[in-house]
Design a protein around this motif. Structure first.
Motif, PDB file in Angstrom:
ATOM      1  N   TYR A 196       0.839  -1.215   0.000  1.00  0.00           N
ATOM      2  CA  TYR A 196       0.000   0.000   0.000  1.00  0.00           C
ATOM      3  C   TYR A 196       0.872   1.262   0.000  1.00  0.00           C
ATOM      4  N   SER A 199       2.114   2.087  -3.472  1.00  0.00           N
ATOM      5  CA  SER A 199       1.102   2.600  -4.405  1.00  0.00           C
ATOM      6  C   SER A 199       0.672   4.024  -4.054  1.00  0.00           C
ATOM      7  N   VAL A 200       0.835   4.404  -2.806  1.00  0.00           N
ATOM      8  CA  VAL A 200       0.420   5.746  -2.384  1.00  0.00           C
ATOM      9  C   VAL A 200       1.551   6.764  -2.545  1.00  0.00           C
ATOM     10  N   ILE A 220      -7.152   8.207   1.405  1.00  0.00           N
ATOM     11  CA  ILE A 220      -6.685   7.081   0.573  1.00  0.00           C
ATOM     12  C   ILE A 220      -7.638   5.908   0.731  1.00  0.00           C
ATOM     13  N   ASP A 221      -8.242   5.533  -0.391  1.00  0.00           N
ATOM     14  CA  ASP A 221      -9.143   4.385  -0.410  1.00  0.00           C
ATOM     15  C   ASP A 221      -8.401   3.306  -1.201  1.00  0.00           C
ATOM     16  N   ALA A 222      -7.944   2.249  -0.508  1.00  0.00           N
ATOM     17  CA  ALA A 222      -7.048   1.299  -1.165  1.00  0.00           C
ATOM     18  C   ALA A 222      -7.634  -0.106  -1.168  1.00  0.00           C
ATOM     19  N   SER A 224      -6.763  -4.330  -2.135  1.00  0.00           N
ATOM     20  CA  SER A 224      -5.705  -5.295  -2.412  1.00  0.00           C
ATOM     21  C   SER A 224      -6.264  -6.659  -2.753  1.00  0.00           C
ATOM     22  N   PHE A 276      -6.708   6.575   5.816  1.00  0.00           N
ATOM     23  CA  PHE A 276      -6.346   5.423   4.979  1.00  0.00           C
ATOM     24  C   PHE A 276      -7.244   4.242   5.313  1.00  0.00           C
ATOM     25  N   PRO A 278      -7.901   0.366   3.952  1.00  0.00           N
ATOM     26  CA  PRO A 278      -7.638  -0.725   3.016  1.00  0.00           C
ATOM     27  C   PRO A 278      -8.828  -1.676   2.892  1.00  0.00           C
ATOM     28  N   GLN A 288      -5.123  -1.299  -5.981  1.00  0.00           N
ATOM     29  CA  GLN A 288      -5.428   0.061  -6.441  1.00  0.00           C
ATOM     30  C   GLN A 288      -5.559   0.987  -5.249  1.00  0.00           C
ATOM     31  N   SER A 289      -4.912   2.149  -5.348  1.00  0.00           N
ATOM     32  CA  SER A 289      -5.137   3.205  -4.363  1.00  0.00           C
ATOM     33  C   SER A 289      -5.812   4.359  -5.081  1.00  0.00           C
ATOM     34  N   ILE A 291      -6.874   8.079  -4.461  1.00  0.00           N
ATOM     35  CA  ILE A 291      -6.423   9.067  -3.473  1.00  0.00           C
ATOM     36  C   ILE A 291      -7.091  10.415  -3.763  1.00  0.00           C
TER      37      ILE A 291
END
Ligand SMILES: NC(=O)C1=CN([C@@H]2O[C@H](COP(=O)(O)OP(=O)(O)OC[C@H]3O[C@@H](n4cnc5c(N)ncnc54)[C@H](OP(=O)(O)O)[C@@H]3O)[C@@H](O)[C@H]2O)C=CC1
Ligand SMILES: CC(=O)N[C@@H](CCC(=O)OP(=O)(O)O)C(=O)O
Length: 391
Positions: A196, A199-200, A220-222, A224, A276, A278, A288-289, A291
């Motif tokens: 994470y 990617s950020v 941040i909306d991540a 995985s 943040f 995840p 995918q992040s 942001i």
């Protein structure tokens, strides 16, 4: 520049893949990296680098072995496991059966005198004790989180235990290659970033350095793929728990928060706090992040786009897509690429940044190989020439 292009160096080593296999010492003391596959012609290489993979029965370990199959300079000298020690790799990973690889052994039985470098693919927490006991001649790329946080009190707060190798922690260099390349070249121990945080930070660091975005209100909306959680059995990772659903986890509490904030604070010179969250999504690999950021006064979306383009125009593994093209995880599957793009939000003054990586490659073993190439004085792209598996 087109979205994906290759230099001639790429094509040269891509067309002539050598390397991979067991390392043997010859009578004259010279090193022979015996490169063979059961189905292919053996080739050999003098003075290759002897690599150990600690935690070779896990997902990042197996990904290291997949990537090294294309590496012209690195041969695998030893591979360790814990519960699976004593087993041949072909029973643990049938997909690697075609390769001539050493059997898995316990770390306590490993002889590191014939090894030059290790990828440490072990669970965080146990890693620091193990690395503390390794001989000092080894170059180490640690994929765990153990040496990433510079502030030991922060480590203790987020990981719930005091650090057990504080001196080594001071020596470690954070391995976000595109940002800290020069420091990494001279390191002995590299703390490979989390997936994470990779990617950020890749999209945000250049924008923060150029003062184009505000340090507040970064959201941040991540998401995985499930391989991000490793190969060991856990109830929340059962097929029935993961499939056909979206699972948020670690809300406000995920241990990648301090790692992300540390990287953004280093870029800005002041404290940064992020939101943040995840999520686990029902796919094997990919991340995918998305942001959400506030642009600095007077800054336009085009400025963000141009800055990112400029920052990464000479980088091989980070691409800013053509205007308006949405990055997709499919476009990076099995590769060391990070694809980025930036979009205007409907709320004036805000922007939405999308960044995708393969969690097991740029988010782990690929970036680790990029870093070990640098530690050993090789071009950082060696052995990393993969196009995505698409669809
Ligand atoms: N998966 C991912 O996408 C990412 C993972 N990471 C980090 O990389 C590291 C490895 O992750 P991953 O490969 O997914 O993990 P896995 O759980 O898939 O593999 C862990 C490996 O470590 C071995 N191991 C477990 N406990 C011990 C121990 N006490 N002593 C020695 N060896 C041990 C296991 O052996 P055995 O199988 O025999 O039990 C296995 O080989 C972790 O720190 C993880 O956080 C970082 C970025 C991304
Ligand atoms: C899906 C999933 O569980 N992902 C892992 C992150 C994997 C990674 O990059 O993390 P570390 O190296 O910091 O362990 C997690 O959220 O803990």
């Amino acid at each position: 520049m087109s979205a994906i292009s290759f230099s001639s160096t790429h094509l040269h080593s891509w067309k002539n893949p050598k390397g991979f296999g067991k390392v043997r010492k010859q009578r004259d003391g010279k090193l022979l990296v015996k490169c063979s596959s059961k189905s292919g012609n053996p080739t050999s290489l003098q003075n290759g680098v002897r690599v150990g993979v600690l935690g070779a029965s896990g997902y990042t370990g197996s990904e290291v072995m997949r990537l090294l199959a294309n590496h012209p300079q690195f041969g695998i000298a030893l591979m360790t496991a814990d519960r699976k020690a004593g087993q041949p790799i072909s029973s643990v990973f049938p997909h690697l059966s075609t390769r001539d690889l050493p059997d898995l052994i316990a770390i306590k039985d490993a002889n590191f005198s014939d090894v030059d470098a290790v990828f440490c693919c072990l669970p965080h927490g146990t890693t620091q004790e193990i690395i503390k006991g390794l001989p000092k001649h080894l170059k180490i790329v640690d994929l765990s989180a153990d040496f990433r946080l510079k502030d030991l009190s922060e480590y203790e707060e987020w990981y719930g235990q005091p650090h057990r190798a504080p001196d080594l922690q001071k020596e470690a260099i954070y391995g976000l290659t595109e940002v800290l390349r020069e420091e990494i070249k001279n390191a002995r121990l590299v703390a490979n970033p989390g997936c994470y945080p990779t990617s950020v930070q890749l999209p945000l660091v250049p924008l923060i350095k150029a003062s184009l975005i505000e340090l507040k209100n970064i959201i941040i909306d991540a998401k995985s793929g499930v391989s991000g959680a490793g190969r060991s059995a856990k109830e929340n990772l059962l097929f029935t728990e993961v499939t056909e659903g979206l699972n948020s986890y670690g809300v406000t509490l995920h241990r990648h928060v301090p790692e992300i904030e540390q990287g953004l604070a280093d870029a800005s010179g002041s404290k940064v706090t992020v939101s943040f969250t995840p999520h686990l999504i029902p796919m094997s690999r990919g991340m995918q992040s998305t942001i959400y950021v506030e642009m600095a006064p007077g800054v336009r979306i085009e400025d963000l786009y141009q800055q990112l383009k400029l920052s990464y125009e000479n980088e091989e593994f980070v691409f800013v897509l053509e205007n308006g093209v949405i990055p997709r995880t499919h476009s990076v599957k099995g590769t060391n690429y990070c694809l980025i793009n930036v979009f205007p939000d409907r709320i004036p003054g805000r922007a939405i940044i999308i960044s995708v990586i393969d969690n097991l490659v740029k988010g782990a073993s690929g970036q680790a190989l990029q870093n070990l190439n640098l530690l050993m004085g090789f071009p950082e792209n060696l052995g990393l020439h993969y196009l995505p598996l698409f669809p």
